[in-house]
Design a protein around this motif. Structure first.
Motif, PDB file in Angstrom:
ATOM      1  N   ASP A 190     -13.394   2.722  -7.176  1.00  0.00           N
ATOM      2  CA  ASP A 190     -12.482   1.625  -7.515  1.00  0.00           C
ATOM      3  C   ASP A 190     -11.887   1.715  -8.914  1.00  0.00           C
ATOM      4  O   ASP A 190     -10.744   1.335  -9.121  1.00  0.00           O
ATOM      5  CB  ASP A 190     -13.191   0.268  -7.391  1.00  0.00           C
ATOM      6  N   LYS A 199     -12.412   1.578  -1.339  1.00  0.00           N
ATOM      7  CA  LYS A 199     -11.943   1.259   0.015  1.00  0.00           C
ATOM      8  C   LYS A 199     -10.578   1.930   0.214  1.00  0.00           C
ATOM      9  O   LYS A 199      -9.876   2.251  -0.744  1.00  0.00           O
ATOM     10  CB  LYS A 199     -11.828  -0.256   0.203  1.00  0.00           C
ATOM     11  N   PRO A 200     -10.183   2.139   1.473  1.00  0.00           N
ATOM     12  CA  PRO A 200      -8.924   2.852   1.753  1.00  0.00           C
ATOM     13  C   PRO A 200      -7.685   2.296   1.047  1.00  0.00           C
ATOM     14  O   PRO A 200      -6.821   3.069   0.630  1.00  0.00           O
ATOM     15  CB  PRO A 200      -8.791   2.738   3.271  1.00  0.00           C
ATOM     16  N   ASP A 201      -7.579   0.970   0.870  1.00  0.00           N
ATOM     17  CA  ASP A 201      -6.378   0.418   0.239  1.00  0.00           C
ATOM     18  C   ASP A 201      -6.221   0.877  -1.213  1.00  0.00           C
ATOM     19  O   ASP A 201      -5.110   0.963  -1.733  1.00  0.00           O
ATOM     20  CB  ASP A 201      -6.347  -1.113   0.333  1.00  0.00           C
ATOM     21  N   ILE A 202      -7.323   1.225  -1.849  1.00  0.00           N
ATOM     22  CA  ILE A 202      -7.290   1.766  -3.214  1.00  0.00           C
ATOM     23  C   ILE A 202      -7.305   3.290  -3.174  1.00  0.00           C
ATOM     24  O   ILE A 202      -6.560   3.965  -3.887  1.00  0.00           O
ATOM     25  CB  ILE A 202      -8.485   1.244  -4.039  1.00  0.00           C
ATOM     26  N   ILE A 241      -6.520   5.620  -0.744  1.00  0.00           N
ATOM     27  CA  ILE A 241      -5.421   6.401  -0.151  1.00  0.00           C
ATOM     28  C   ILE A 241      -4.280   6.645  -1.140  1.00  0.00           C
ATOM     29  O   ILE A 241      -3.849   7.788  -1.302  1.00  0.00           O
ATOM     30  CB  ILE A 241      -4.930   5.780   1.173  1.00  0.00           C
ATOM     31  N   PRO A 242      -3.773   5.612  -1.823  1.00  0.00           N
ATOM     32  CA  PRO A 242      -2.696   5.893  -2.792  1.00  0.00           C
ATOM     33  C   PRO A 242      -3.131   6.849  -3.914  1.00  0.00           C
ATOM     34  O   PRO A 242      -2.349   7.695  -4.346  1.00  0.00           O
ATOM     35  CB  PRO A 242      -2.342   4.517  -3.367  1.00  0.00           C
TER      36      PRO A 242
END
Length: 150
Positions: free
Chosen positions: A35, A98-101, A103-104
């Motif tokens: 994160d 988590k993927p929302d953080i 992946i970008p």
């Protein structure tokens, strides 16, 4: 951000019996994102990866970078690099982003790496069940953590 960098004679990534990435001489890089990671972590790691001298020169001394040999690169996301194993026998992945953080940041890492090496970087598929095959050359395996720059 943590990476495991391996010098390979060849490497590939297969998903559901389909090869999605395949290289010859170069680097296989496993990437774990947490994160707190950001562009500063990407910039530092990419700078290290592109300049690290892990390939043999004509005297069989590790004196050349992946750029020097025009080597190939595969990047594979691997959240398990952030496993906490202090307690019990089941690793905890609470530190993994988590993927929302993730992946970008993963995509930004690949874009920056492509820009620096001057060629397409092959990849696995984020979050997929992947089979990674490699022929580690040396063996040469290096672990880097952008939180331990000193």
């Amino acid at each position: 951000m943590k990476i495991v960098l391996q010098r390979v004679s060849s490497a590939s990534v297969t998903i559901e019996s389909k090869v999605v990435a395949d290289i010859q001489k170069g680097l296989l890089i496993l990437v774990g994102i947490e994160d707190m990671d950001g562009q500063e972590d990407i910039d530092w790691l990419v700078g290290k990866i592109t300049k690290i001298r892990v390939f043999d020169d004509e005297n069989h001394v590790m004196n050349l970078s992946v750029q020097d040999i025009d080597g190939d690169v595969i990047v594979v996301s691997q959240f398990t690099l952030h496993a906490a194993t202090k307690k019990g026998n089941r690793p905890s992945y609470i530190k993994a982003a988590k993927p929302d953080i993730a992946i970008p940041l993963y995509e930004s890492f690949i874009e920056k790496l492509e820009s620096e090496v001057g060629k397409t970087v092959q990849t696995g598929v984020f979050g997929a069940d992947m089979k990674v095959s490699l022929l580690n050359d040396g063996p040469v395996t290096i672990i880097m953590d952008s939180k331990n720059k000193e």
